[in-house]
Design an enzyme around this catalytic site. Structure first.
Site, PDB file in Angstrom:
ATOM      1  N   LYS A  29      28.639  36.523  18.901  1.00  0.00           N
ATOM      2  CA  LYS A  29      29.115  35.153  18.200  1.00  0.00           C
ATOM      3  C   LYS A  29      27.881  34.075  18.463  1.00  0.00           C
ATOM      4  CE  LYS A  29      32.899  35.100  20.343  1.00  0.00           C
ATOM      5  NZ  LYS A  29      32.931  36.331  21.061  1.00  0.00           N
ATOM      6  N   GLY A  30      27.515  34.007  19.850  1.00  0.00           N
ATOM      7  CA  GLY A  30      26.418  33.255  19.945  1.00  0.00           C
ATOM      8  C   GLY A  30      25.052  33.269  19.116  1.00  0.00           C
ATOM      9  N   LYS A  31      24.870  34.490  19.016  1.00  0.00           N
ATOM     10  CA  LYS A  31      23.553  34.594  18.065  1.00  0.00           C
ATOM     11  C   LYS A  31      23.699  34.188  16.654  1.00  0.00           C
ATOM     12  CE  LYS A  31      21.905  38.250  15.421  1.00  0.00           C
ATOM     13  NZ  LYS A  31      21.582  39.651  15.121  1.00  0.00           N
TER      14      LYS A  31
ATOM     15  N   ARG B 252      30.979  47.286  29.554  1.00  0.00           N
ATOM     16  CA  ARG B 252      31.892  47.085  28.419  1.00  0.00           C
ATOM     17  C   ARG B 252      32.425  48.641  28.178  1.00  0.00           C
ATOM     18  NH1 ARG B 252      27.993  42.934  25.502  1.00  0.00           N
ATOM     19  NH2 ARG B 252      28.657  40.978  26.425  1.00  0.00           N
TER      20      ARG B 252
ATOM     21  N   ASP C 257      32.587  39.234  22.475  1.00  0.00           N
ATOM     22  CA  ASP C 257      31.425  40.029  22.721  1.00  0.00           C
ATOM     23  C   ASP C 257      30.909  40.347  21.343  1.00  0.00           C
ATOM     24  OD1 ASP C 257      31.588  39.151  25.373  1.00  0.00           O
ATOM     25  OD2 ASP C 257      32.195  40.915  26.034  1.00  0.00           O
TER      26      ASP C 257
ATOM     27  N   GLN D 298      36.193  34.436  22.865  1.00  0.00           N
ATOM     28  CA  GLN D 298      36.622  35.507  22.853  1.00  0.00           C
ATOM     29  C   GLN D 298      36.670  36.084  21.642  1.00  0.00           C
ATOM     30  OE1 GLN D 298      38.093  32.392  24.590  1.00  0.00           O
ATOM     31  NE2 GLN D 298      36.680  33.297  26.201  1.00  0.00           N
TER      32      GLN D 298
ATOM     33  N   GLY E 298      31.025  33.987  27.258  1.00  0.00           N
ATOM     34  CA  GLY E 298      29.388  34.386  27.701  1.00  0.00           C
ATOM     35  C   GLY E 298      28.846  34.653  26.411  1.00  0.00           C
ATOM     36  N   HIS E 299      28.281  33.627  25.897  1.00  0.00           N
ATOM     37  CA  HIS E 299      27.448  33.749  24.651  1.00  0.00           C
ATOM     38  C   HIS E 299      25.865  33.760  24.579  1.00  0.00           C
ATOM     39  CE1 HIS E 299      31.318  31.703  22.354  1.00  0.00           C
ATOM     40  NE2 HIS E 299      31.497  32.911  23.184  1.00  0.00           N
TER      41      HIS E 299
ATOM     42  N   THR F 292      30.740  38.280  33.685  1.00  0.00           N
ATOM     43  CA  THR F 292      30.942  39.204  34.867  1.00  0.00           C
ATOM     44  C   THR F 292      30.207  40.486  35.306  1.00  0.00           C
ATOM     45  OG1 THR F 292      32.515  40.555  33.700  1.00  0.00           O
ATOM     46  CG2 THR F 292      33.522  38.485  34.580  1.00  0.00           C
ATOM     47  N   GLY F 293      29.160  40.684  34.311  1.00  0.00           N
ATOM     48  CA  GLY F 293      28.343  41.590  34.621  1.00  0.00           C
ATOM     49  C   GLY F 293      29.034  43.212  34.528  1.00  0.00           C
TER      50      GLY F 293
HETATM   51  P1  GDP Z   1      29.459  36.795  22.106  1.00  0.00           P
HETATM   52  O1  GDP Z   1      29.962  36.699  23.439  1.00  0.00           O
HETATM   53  O2  GDP Z   1      30.036  37.119  20.990  1.00  0.00           O
HETATM   54  O3  GDP Z   1      28.509  35.494  21.847  1.00  0.00           O
HETATM   55  O4  GDP Z   1      28.591  37.902  22.474  1.00  0.00           O
HETATM   56  P2  GDP Z   1      27.655  38.357  23.764  1.00  0.00           P
HETATM   57  O5  GDP Z   1      26.386  37.332  23.945  1.00  0.00           O
HETATM   58  O6  GDP Z   1      28.577  38.363  24.905  1.00  0.00           O
HETATM   59  O7  GDP Z   1      27.089  39.625  23.647  1.00  0.00           O
HETATM   60  C1  GDP Z   1      26.250  40.285  22.667  1.00  0.00           C
HETATM   61  C2  GDP Z   1      25.278  40.730  22.841  1.00  0.00           C
HETATM   62  O8  GDP Z   1      24.645  41.527  22.050  1.00  0.00           O
HETATM   63  C3  GDP Z   1      24.018  39.947  23.649  1.00  0.00           C
HETATM   64  O9  GDP Z   1      23.472  40.510  24.508  1.00  0.00           O
HETATM   65  C4  GDP Z   1      23.065  39.636  22.393  1.00  0.00           C
HETATM   66  O10 GDP Z   1      21.837  39.075  22.475  1.00  0.00           O
HETATM   67  C5  GDP Z   1      23.402  41.181  21.769  1.00  0.00           C
HETATM   68  N1  GDP Z   1      23.269  41.035  20.121  1.00  0.00           N
HETATM   69  C6  GDP Z   1      23.778  40.206  19.220  1.00  0.00           C
HETATM   70  N2  GDP Z   1      23.736  40.645  17.902  1.00  0.00           N
HETATM   71  C7  GDP Z   1      22.689  41.734  17.904  1.00  0.00           C
HETATM   72  C8  GDP Z   1      22.295  42.761  17.049  1.00  0.00           C
HETATM   73  O11 GDP Z   1      22.420  42.613  16.042  1.00  0.00           O
HETATM   74  N3  GDP Z   1      21.518  43.751  17.720  1.00  0.00           N
HETATM   75  C9  GDP Z   1      21.457  43.841  19.065  1.00  0.00           C
HETATM   76  N4  GDP Z   1      20.585  44.940  19.461  1.00  0.00           N
HETATM   77  N5  GDP Z   1      21.829  42.995  19.848  1.00  0.00           N
HETATM   78  C10 GDP Z   1      22.501  41.896  19.362  1.00  0.00           C
HETATM   79  P1  IMO Z   2      33.192  35.703  24.456  1.00  0.00           P
HETATM   80  O1  IMO Z   2      33.362  34.515  24.112  1.00  0.00           O
HETATM   81  C1  IMO Z   2      34.899  39.570  26.071  1.00  0.00           C
HETATM   82  C2  IMO Z   2      38.766  39.251  28.444  1.00  0.00           C
HETATM   83  C3  IMO Z   2      38.697  39.483  29.962  1.00  0.00           C
HETATM   84  C4  IMO Z   2      40.165  40.030  29.956  1.00  0.00           C
HETATM   85  C5  IMO Z   2      40.694  39.028  29.157  1.00  0.00           C
HETATM   86  C6  IMO Z   2      41.660  38.107  30.059  1.00  0.00           C
HETATM   87  O2  IMO Z   2      32.067  36.011  25.381  1.00  0.00           O
HETATM   88  O3  IMO Z   2      33.375  36.982  23.537  1.00  0.00           O
HETATM   89  P2  IMO Z   2      40.871  35.929  31.113  1.00  0.00           P
HETATM   90  O4  IMO Z   2      39.565  35.374  32.075  1.00  0.00           O
HETATM   91  O5  IMO Z   2      40.393  35.103  29.634  1.00  0.00           O
HETATM   92  O6  IMO Z   2      42.041  35.336  31.565  1.00  0.00           O
HETATM   93  O7  IMO Z   2      40.681  37.248  30.763  1.00  0.00           O
HETATM   94  O8  IMO Z   2      40.199  38.683  28.255  1.00  0.00           O
HETATM   95  N1  IMO Z   2      37.809  37.988  28.315  1.00  0.00           N
HETATM   96  C7  IMO Z   2      36.553  38.478  27.295  1.00  0.00           C
HETATM   97  N2  IMO Z   2      36.187  39.658  26.981  1.00  0.00           N
HETATM   98  N3  IMO Z   2      34.583  38.517  25.701  1.00  0.00           N
HETATM   99  C8  IMO Z   2      35.053  37.311  26.170  1.00  0.00           C
HETATM  100  O9  IMO Z   2      34.505  36.143  25.680  1.00  0.00           O
HETATM  101  C9  IMO Z   2      36.225  37.216  27.013  1.00  0.00           C
HETATM  102  N4  IMO Z   2      36.834  36.219  27.554  1.00  0.00           N
HETATM  103  C10 IMO Z   2      37.860  36.794  28.055  1.00  0.00           C
HETATM  104  O10 IMO Z   2      37.805  40.654  30.192  1.00  0.00           O
HETATM  105  O11 IMO Z   2      40.109  41.560  29.529  1.00  0.00           O
HETATM  106 MG    MG Z   3      30.156  37.086  25.452  1.00  0.00          MG
END
Ligand code: GDP
Ligand code: IMO
Ligand code: MG
Length: 424
Positions: free
Chosen positions: A16-18, A304, A13, A223, A40-41, A300-301
């Protein structure tokens, strides 16, 4: 060669998606190589927000080829739902490719994930319950169902029958759960296989040719380093190798195919699920990070867990992934905090160490050593250049570079693809 691997440098989290979405503007290929729908990106483009689990984050660009590689475990139901919702938003899927060798997540994987977590009680890992661990376990046990099997009705039928027989025994005898029905599952999943067939191919061959032709290829990490099966906080990890080394096996390319390795980190640290977290904050600063940073899981909502930036972790990420630079996201979330801290070392059993320990009980009992930095109050979300940032924010970024022995090439100051600073 024109290839870049983008890897999570913390516990996932990191945004990465951004960053993938930003880099994908100029990419010919975006490749997912590890993990599954546990990812979840988030991609934010103006007033539209896309939350992607299995489909690579380059999908919004019609000319970019998006590959789901052999190392990914694919939940057909999730990927089809994702495809349907993208199509409903007008996104074209013509350039989506799925590898023949990718393993398929079946309902019994999700059932066992859920039951195994329940059985672990207080020792539960806090998985996403997406069937990831059980599916990779079948892969290692050499009984998994791959896309290539899934697409052949008779092969799929035989494999499903023998797997389900075994899994039903485990579900009932070990966990006291209810058996799953073969006929319903076979018919339902056969339908999914038919829909997915046109997207499948040998993506390793496609990538080999693309890299040889000097195409711009981005490997999209899922991850993060600390969730790696070997190098992470085992057993509180995922069941794949979400590190740059893992991308080679998971995309079917050799290590020389990756030129740049960009580590993605937040300006602080978060973690979802259980396990040690040395710099975790259960105070008002932790609440600031949670609420200002909107730190709730995409998959999962769950809220964090939040804490200070940890340079011990980032140094591990630099070393293991061979990082050539770092992208630091969410610097804007730190605005308004008077003092900032970065953990530089840990004290373990009275000894100061610079390295991340293998033993998680050491990690649980460690005391972080912090360096303090002055905060800033300005809204930095409109900053376009490094020079635009307040002095304290610039100092914070420079300190990260020094503490991690890695340059920072990008800085995130907001969720939109526009809220990004390129640092020379
Ligand atoms: P990922 O799993 O690495 O792709 O990241 P997630 O999407 O799960 O979580 C990152 C969250 O931070 C998302 O809600 C993004 O929209 C948000 N985000 C990413 N970069 C920035 C940033 O520079 N500033 C802020 N405020 N939010 C960001
Ligand atoms: P992104 O790509 C954050 C965590 C779970 C749990 C552990 C094992 O969005 O960064 P699993 O379901 O993979 O067997 O769970 O890994 N986990 C993540 N935490 N971002 C993720 O993906 C994750 N994918 C798995 O919360 O602690
Ligand atoms: Mg994520």
């Amino acid at each position: 060669m024109n290839t870049t691997a983008l890897v999570g440098a913390q516990w996932g989290d990191e945004g990465k998606g951004k960053i993938i979405d930003i880099l994908a503007q100029k990419a010919d290929y975006v490749v997912r190589a590890t993990g599954g729908s546990n990812a979840g990106h988030t991609v934010v483009n103006g007033d539209k927000t896309y939350k992607l689990h299995l489909i690579p984050s380059g999908i919004l660009y019609p000319d970019t080829v998006n590959i789901i590689g052999n190392g990914v475990v694919i939940d057909p139901k999730v990927v089809l739902e994702e495809m349907d919702s993208l199509e409903a938003l007008g996104v074209k899927l013509d350039n989506l490719l799925i590898d023949y060798r990718a393993h398929v997540v079946m309902p019994y994987h999700k059932e066992i994930d859920e039951l195994a977590e329940l059985a672990k009680g207080a020792n539960a890992i806090g998985t996403t319950k997406r069937g990831i661990g059980p599916c990779y376990a079948d892969k290692c046990d050499r009984i998994g169902i791959r896309m290539v099997d899934f697409l052949q009705p008779e092969v799929f039928k035989a494999k499903l029958r023998s797997n389900l027989e075994l899994k039903n025994k485990i579900i009932t005898a070990v966990y006291g759960g209810k058996t799953l029905d073969f006929d319903g599952m076979y018919t339902e999943y056969l339908g999914y296989a038919k829909r997915l067939e046109r997207f499948t191919c040998d993506t390793g061959v496609v990538l080999y040719d693309a890299i040889k032709a000097n195409k711009r290829v981005i490997f999209e990490g899922a991850q993060g380093t600390l969730l790696d099966l070997d190098s992470g906080t085992y057993p509180f990890v995922t069941s794949s190798h979400p590190i740059t080394g893992g991308f080679c096996a998971g995309a079917g390319v050799g290590p020389t195919a990756i030129k740049e390795c960009l580590g993605i980190a937040k300006a602080y640290t978060t973690r979802v699920g259980a396990g040690p977290f040395p710099t975790e904050l259960n105070d008002e600063v932790g609440n600031h990070l949670l609420n200002v940073g909107h730190e709730f899981g995409v998959t999962t909502g769950r809220a964090r867990r939040c804490g200070w930036l940890d340079a011990v972790i980032l140094r591990l990420a630099v070393r293991i992934n061979g990082l050539t630079s770092l992208a630091i996201n969410k610097l804007d979330t730190l605005s308004g905090l008077k003092t900032l801290k970065i953990a530089t070392h840990y004290i373990i059993n009275g000894k100061k160490t610079a390295d991340f320990p293998a033993d998680i009980s050491m990690l649980e009992g460690c005391t972080p050593v912090y360096e303090e930095f002055e905060g800033w109050t300005e809204d930095i979300s409109g900053c376009k250049k490094f020079e635009d940032l307040p002095k304290a924010a610039k100092n914070y970024i420079t300190a990260i570079e020094k503490l991690c022995d890695c340059k920072v090439s990008m800085i995130g100051v907001g969720p939109d693809r526009e809220n990004n600073i390129y640092k020379k």
